[in-house]
Design a protein around this motif. Structure first.
Motif, PDB file in Angstrom:
ATOM      1  N   ALA A  26       0.883  -1.152   0.160  1.00  0.00           N
ATOM      2  CA  ALA A  26      -0.015   0.043   0.174  1.00  0.00           C
ATOM      3  C   ALA A  26       0.892   1.154   0.100  1.00  0.00           C
ATOM      4  O   ALA A  26       1.877   1.269   0.747  1.00  0.00           O
ATOM      5  CB  ALA A  26      -0.757   0.052   1.259  1.00  0.00           C
ATOM      6  N   TYR A  29       1.141   2.976   3.540  1.00  0.00           N
ATOM      7  CA  TYR A  29       0.923   2.261   4.556  1.00  0.00           C
ATOM      8  C   TYR A  29       1.971   2.806   5.687  1.00  0.00           C
ATOM      9  O   TYR A  29       1.529   2.927   6.970  1.00  0.00           O
ATOM     10  CB  TYR A  29       1.223   0.926   4.223  1.00  0.00           C
ATOM     11  N   ARG A 125       3.372  -8.161   8.571  1.00  0.00           N
ATOM     12  CA  ARG A 125       2.819  -7.811   7.294  1.00  0.00           C
ATOM     13  C   ARG A 125       3.283  -8.672   6.154  1.00  0.00           C
ATOM     14  O   ARG A 125       2.480  -8.903   5.315  1.00  0.00           O
ATOM     15  CB  ARG A 125       3.247  -6.145   7.015  1.00  0.00           C
ATOM     16  N   ASP A 130      -1.752  -6.572   5.589  1.00  0.00           N
ATOM     17  CA  ASP A 130      -1.306  -5.128   5.940  1.00  0.00           C
ATOM     18  C   ASP A 130      -2.073  -5.200   7.428  1.00  0.00           C
ATOM     19  O   ASP A 130      -1.345  -4.557   8.316  1.00  0.00           O
ATOM     20  CB  ASP A 130      -1.807  -4.034   5.083  1.00  0.00           C
ATOM     21  N   ARG A 134      -0.346  -4.088  11.307  1.00  0.00           N
ATOM     22  CA  ARG A 134      -0.923  -2.982  12.215  1.00  0.00           C
ATOM     23  C   ARG A 134      -1.271  -3.686  13.562  1.00  0.00           C
ATOM     24  O   ARG A 134      -0.926  -3.079  14.596  1.00  0.00           O
ATOM     25  CB  ARG A 134      -2.003  -2.293  11.884  1.00  0.00           C
TER      26      ARG A 134
END
Length: 494
Positions: A26, A29, A125, A130, A134
């Motif tokens: 991303a 990100y 990740r 993703d 996190r």
């Protein structure tokens, strides 16, 4: 009931995501996530700024740094049972910002925790998604303060060791074996038990069928920094103080019940902090194989590191949190989404509880050290050397007075540590050769003031004959909060 992970889920056993889960990163990100992790790292470390010191380890490091700045030599005239990386960090911070405050080290601790969280995020990740990245970073930071505040909020060895351990797994995951070895060496040079991360690294080397050149790169990466650190100090002293000279200290004999209760208590405290982490791990263990054997090896090796030495201090348990955060993240990949929300909520509530503890709990031992330091400061000149006979080396730093000996606690001279009682406390259990050096130091430049801060502990002067003989040349001048201050009797009055 599930018996294995559904094949359509992104979780797989091993260290790679399934092909369907691979996609371009991303674009925003890290730009979006790192500031949020940084904010969370700062919030979780707010209590660390509430007191000038949190525990004797910080005091020991602060005094060591001052001694090094004034020409001391590590493992010769400045000694401890720890590797050199963190004392050097303190020395560098004092050289830049001055030695009157540990605030720069508090900021460095925030950076260390953020670095650990970012590395765990990157590992998760790459392996999963993703969102998993996190989750790993947030769960780690929320749990990172889950111990007695004097253990979790202090800027000491374990906090600066953890980024190196996470970096070792990060590099191994990407087959960067030379840098992986360097990271393992960094963990060891921050604290010996950091070397436990070598076990999961070795597993990844073996499982991946790494050629001999990769094994050699990793081995050289480990050996060169350790060898450089030994040569930068005193090789024989480095080996003695970090590896071979702690036989009596690393023993379960003496106060076994006390030590066992401490270990169980700290384990229970950490379990409360991991209220959001442990349930997913346990649930997945019941339902399916979690895979990722290297993460279990990391946790197991860290648990052995906690047991090493049989002291079970709370800060030892910090080493368990990174692998637990990754295992919880792995488990949450095969559980319903509401389990993730439950884990985050429970972790946030536990974190808030520990932050309140850190901000509101009284610090009686710090108050005691400050009272004694004030009395020492008032009765000595800036150039006078003093001897604090006790387990609070921070008194030297708070009083702004130089120690009369390289042995900053009575523990190195009696083997007392963490409430140890009984037969293994006394002169005969001291670090080998310590008393000869100690007597020579005091004979060469006798301290202006000696503070008996034993307060009835097993190392009190009545039980240490050599110290009692030294005190015969001193007279009591005042008692402060249970500590007895002795001033040297002038030669003509003896």
């Amino acid at each position: 009931m599930l018996t294995e992970a559904p094949p359509s889920l992104p979780y797989v056993s091993g260290n790679r995501r399934s092909a369907s889960a691979r996609r371009p990163p991303a674009p925003h990100y890290w730009r979006r996530l790192v500031p949020l992790l940084a904010l969370l790292a700062c919030l979780t470390r707010v209590p660390s700024f509430a007191h000038p010191l949190w525990n004797p380890d910080e005091g020991y490091l602060a005094v060591q740094a001052r001694m090094l700045a004034h020409g001391g030599t590590l493992y010769e005239t400045v000694v401890d049972r720890k590797p050199p990386l963190v004392p050097w960090l303190y020395e560098a911070a004092f050289a830049v910002f001055g030695s009157g405050s540990l605030t720069p080290l508090r900021v460095a601790a925030i950076a260390a925790q953020l670095g650990t969280a970012v590395l765990l995020t990157s590992i998760a990740r790459r392996r999963w998604t993703d969102a998993a990245g996190r989750t790993a970073g947030v769960l780690y930071l929320l749990a990172s303060v889950g111990l007695n505040p004097e253990d979790a909020q202090a800027a000491t060895f374990e906090v600066f060791m953890l980024p190196w351990t996470a970096a070792a797994l990060w590099c191994a995951d990407r087959r960067r074996w030379g840098w992986c070895g360097v990271a393992v060496a960094g963990a060891f040079l921050a604290k010996q038990t950091g070397g436990a991360v070598l076990l999961p690294v070795a597993w990844l080397l073996w499982r991946g069928g790494a050629p001999r050149t990769d094994v050699l790169r990793c081995a050289v990466g480990v050996a060169l920094p350790v060898l450089a650190a030994a040569l930068a100090t005193d090789p024989a002293g480095f080996l003695f103080w970090t590896v071979t000279g702690s036989g009596a200290y690393a023993s379960f004999t003496g106060s076994e019940l006390h030590v066992l209760v401490r270990g169980l208590t700290n384990a229970a405290i950490l379990a409360v902090a991991c209220a959001g982490i442990l349930p997913p791990i346990v649930r997945v263990l019941r339902l399916a194989r979690t895979g990722s054997a290297e993460l279990w090896l990391w946790l197991g090796a860290s648990a052995v590191a906690v047991l090493a030495g049989f002291h079970f201090f709370g800060h030892y348990y910090l080493q368990l949190i990174p692998p637990l955060a990754l295992l919880a993240t792995a488990s949450l990949q095969i559980l319903p989404r509401e389990r993730l929300l439950d884990a985050l909520l429970a972790s946030a509530c536990a974190c808030a509880l520990f932050l309140a503890w850190g901000l509101l709990a009284p610090r009686p031992e710090l108050s005691h050290a400050r009272h004694v330091a004030a009395a020492v400061h008032a009765r000595t000149a800036p150039d006078d050397r003093v001897l604090i006979w006790g387990m609070h080396p921070e008194t030297y730093w708070l009083a702004d007075r130089a120690p009369a000996s390289r042995f900053l606690t009575a523990g190195l001279l009696t083997n007392y540590s963490g409430g140890r009682e009984g037969a293994r406390v006394g002169e005969r259990w001291a670090v080998a050769g310590a008393w000869g050096v100690f007597r020579a130091e005091l004979a060469t430049d006798a301290p202006k003031l000696i503070v008996d801060d034993a307060r009835g502990a097993p190392y009190r002067p009545e039980r240490v004959r050599s110290l009692a003989r030294i005190l015969a040349s001193y007279r009591e001048v005042v008692r402060v909060d249970g500590a007895v201050l002795y001033q040297r009797v002038p030669e003509e009055e003896r």
